[in-house]
Design an enzyme around this catalytic site. Structure first.
Site, PDB file in Angstrom:
ATOM      1  N   ASP A   1       7.154  12.763 -26.697  1.00 59.83           N
ATOM      2  CA  ASP A   1       7.630  12.606 -25.315  1.00 59.83           C
ATOM      3  C   ASP A   1       8.881  11.745 -25.312  1.00 59.83           C
ATOM      4  O   ASP A   1       8.833  10.559 -25.011  1.00 59.83           O
ATOM      5  CB  ASP A   1       6.526  11.967 -24.463  1.00 59.83           C
ATOM      6  CG  ASP A   1       6.930  11.867 -22.990  1.00 59.83           C
ATOM      7  OD1 ASP A   1       8.029  12.344 -22.634  1.00 59.83           O
ATOM      8  OD2 ASP A   1       6.142  11.316 -22.202  1.00 59.83           O
TER       9      ASP A   1
ATOM     10  N   LYS B   1      11.590  12.815 -23.581  1.00 58.90           N
ATOM     11  CA  LYS B   1      12.325  13.208 -22.367  1.00 58.90           C
ATOM     12  C   LYS B   1      13.816  13.375 -22.697  1.00 58.90           C
ATOM     13  O   LYS B   1      14.683  12.757 -22.098  1.00 58.90           O
ATOM     14  CB  LYS B   1      12.116  12.207 -21.231  1.00 58.90           C
ATOM     15  CG  LYS B   1      10.668  12.131 -20.812  1.00 58.90           C
ATOM     16  CD  LYS B   1      10.452  11.282 -19.594  1.00 58.90           C
ATOM     17  CE  LYS B   1       8.978  11.128 -19.314  1.00 58.90           C
ATOM     18  NZ  LYS B   1       8.250  10.312 -20.338  1.00 58.90           N
TER      19      LYS B   1
ATOM     20  N   ASP C   1      20.291  14.939 -23.098  1.00 59.00           N
ATOM     21  CA  ASP C   1      21.682  14.706 -23.511  1.00 59.00           C
ATOM     22  C   ASP C   1      22.446  16.034 -23.488  1.00 59.00           C
ATOM     23  O   ASP C   1      21.950  17.042 -22.984  1.00 59.00           O
ATOM     24  CB  ASP C   1      21.684  14.047 -24.889  1.00 59.00           C
ATOM     25  CG  ASP C   1      22.816  13.046 -25.052  1.00 59.00           C
ATOM     26  OD1 ASP C   1      23.981  13.423 -24.772  1.00 59.00           O
ATOM     27  OD2 ASP C   1      22.544  11.908 -25.458  1.00 59.00           O
TER      28      ASP C   1
HETATM   29  O1  NUP Z   1       6.380  12.261 -14.882  1.00 57.38           O
HETATM   30  C1  NUP Z   1       5.890  11.753 -15.880  1.00 57.38           C
HETATM   31  N1  NUP Z   1       4.980  10.772 -15.737  1.00 57.38           N
HETATM   32  C2  NUP Z   1       4.377  10.148 -16.809  1.00 57.38           C
HETATM   33  O2  NUP Z   1       3.552   9.254 -16.603  1.00 57.38           O
HETATM   34  C3  NUP Z   1       6.217  12.192 -17.172  1.00 57.38           C
HETATM   35  C4  NUP Z   1       5.609  11.588 -18.284  1.00 57.38           C
HETATM   36  N2  NUP Z   1       5.892  12.035 -19.495  1.00 57.38           N
HETATM   37  N3  NUP Z   1       4.710  10.558 -18.089  1.00 57.38           N
HETATM   38  C5  NUP Z   1       4.084   9.923 -19.270  1.00 57.38           C
HETATM   39  O3  NUP Z   1       2.671  10.153 -19.211  1.00 57.38           O
HETATM   40  C6  NUP Z   1       4.251   8.416 -19.342  1.00 57.38           C
HETATM   41  O4  NUP Z   1       5.422   8.063 -20.035  1.00 57.38           O
HETATM   42  C7  NUP Z   1       3.001   8.000 -20.095  1.00 57.38           C
HETATM   43  O5  NUP Z   1       3.199   8.191 -21.488  1.00 57.38           O
HETATM   44  C8  NUP Z   1       1.953   9.000 -19.649  1.00 57.38           C
HETATM   45  C9  NUP Z   1       1.062   8.505 -18.518  1.00 57.38           C
HETATM   46  O6  NUP Z   1       0.409   7.344 -18.905  1.00 57.38           O
HETATM   47  P1  NUP Z   1      -0.642   6.577 -17.968  1.00 57.38           P
HETATM   48  O7  NUP Z   1       0.002   6.360 -16.639  1.00 57.38           O
HETATM   49  O8  NUP Z   1      -1.861   7.454 -17.885  1.00 57.38           O
HETATM   50  O9  NUP Z   1      -0.891   5.296 -18.712  1.00 57.38           O
END
Ligand code: NUP
EC number: 4.1.1.23
Length: 211
Positions: free
Chosen positions: A58, A60, A63
C-alpha cells in the site's frame, strides 16, 4: 465470502512478524504500507512470505508514469503480489502501475475514494466516480473504497461492476463490518486487529462475520 485483509501498520519487524504469524489462519492477505516498510526495509516482503498469503504493497503510488513504473518494478521484484496506487494522477500514471503489476502476474488496485473524514474535501462532486471509471478503463484489478461510507461503496460498485472492491475504515475509523461486508470483495482492517490484546482472536472474530 468477503476477504479479510490485515493492514500490518506495525513499525517493528519482530512484532509485525509475530502478529502476521498468529493471525495467518484467519486472514486472506496482508497489506503492508509505509510504517512497516520504512522501519524494516523492503525485505519485510520476504520475511512475510512464510504464511503464504498474498502481500499487498500500500504505497498509494502517485507520481508521473515513469516514476510509477520504477516504483512498481521495485515493489514486485521485492516479492509483493499487488500494489495500491492513486488514480487522481490520471490514466497514464495509473496505467503504468497496472502494466508493471500485470507484467509480474500481480495486481493493481486504484484508490477511488479514501475513508477518512477529510477525503470528502476532494473526492466528492463526482471525482471518486470518475476515478472508479478510470480504474475500469485502465484495466485495474479493483478499487479501494471507504467502509466508513457504505452508500458510497454501493455507488462505486455500480461503476466497477464485478471488479474487486477492497474497503478500509472498519473499527478504528468508525466503519461497521456488517454494513459493508456484502458490498465488497474484501475489508482491510488494521488497528482493530493488530492493536487488540489478542490479535489472533480479533482476526478470528472478524473472519467469522466475513464468512
Ligand atoms: O482510504 C483509505 N483508507 C485507509 O485507511 C485507503 C487506505 N489504504 N487505508 C489504509 O487502510 C490505511 O493506511 C491503513 O493501513 C488501513 C486502515 O487501518 P485501520 O484504520 O483499520 O487501522
Amino acid at each position: 465470502m468477503t476477504e479479510l485483509i490485515l493492514a500490518l501498520d506495525v513499525p517493528d519487524r519482530k512484532e509485525a512478524l509475530n502478529i502476521a504469524e498468529s493471525c495467518a489462519p484467519f486472514i486472506d492477505a496482508i497489506k503492508v504500507g509505509y510504517p512497516l516498510v520504512l522501519s524494516s526495509g523492503l525485505s519485510i516482503a520476504e520475511d512475510l512470505a512464510s504464511p503464504g498469503l498474498p502481500l499487498i504493497a500500500d504505497f498509494k503510488v502517485a507520481d508521473i508514469p515513469n516514476t510509477n513504473r520504477l516504483i512498481c518494478e521495485v515493489v514486485f521484484s521485492a516479492g509483493f503480489d499487488a500494489v495500491i496506487a492513486h488514480g487522481f494522477v490520471g490514466a497514464d500514471a495509473a496505467r503504468a502501475c497496472i502494466e508493471v503489476a500485470h507484467s509480474h502476474s500481480g495486481k493493481a488496485y486504484i484508490v477511488a475514494e479514501m475513508s477518512h473524514p477529510g477525503a470528502t474535501e476532494f473526492f466528492h462532486d463526482g471525482v471518486a466516480e470518475r476515478i472508479a471509471a478510470l480504474a475500469v478503463r485502465c484495466g485495474a484489478d479493483g478499487i479501494i473504497a471507504p467502509a466508513t461510507r457504505p452508500e458510497r461503496v454501493a455507488r462505486l460498485r455500480e461503476i466497477v461492476g464485478d471488479k474487486a472492491i477492497y474497503s478500509p475504515g472498519i473499527g478504528a475509523q468508525g466503519g461497521d463490518l456488517d454494513a459493508v461486508a456484502r458490498l465488497v470483495d474484501g475489508v482491510i482492517v488494521g488497528r482493530s486487529i493488530y492493536a487488540a490484546d489478542d490479535p489472533a482472536a480479533a482476526a478470528e472474530r472478524l473472519s467469522r462475520i466475513c464468512r
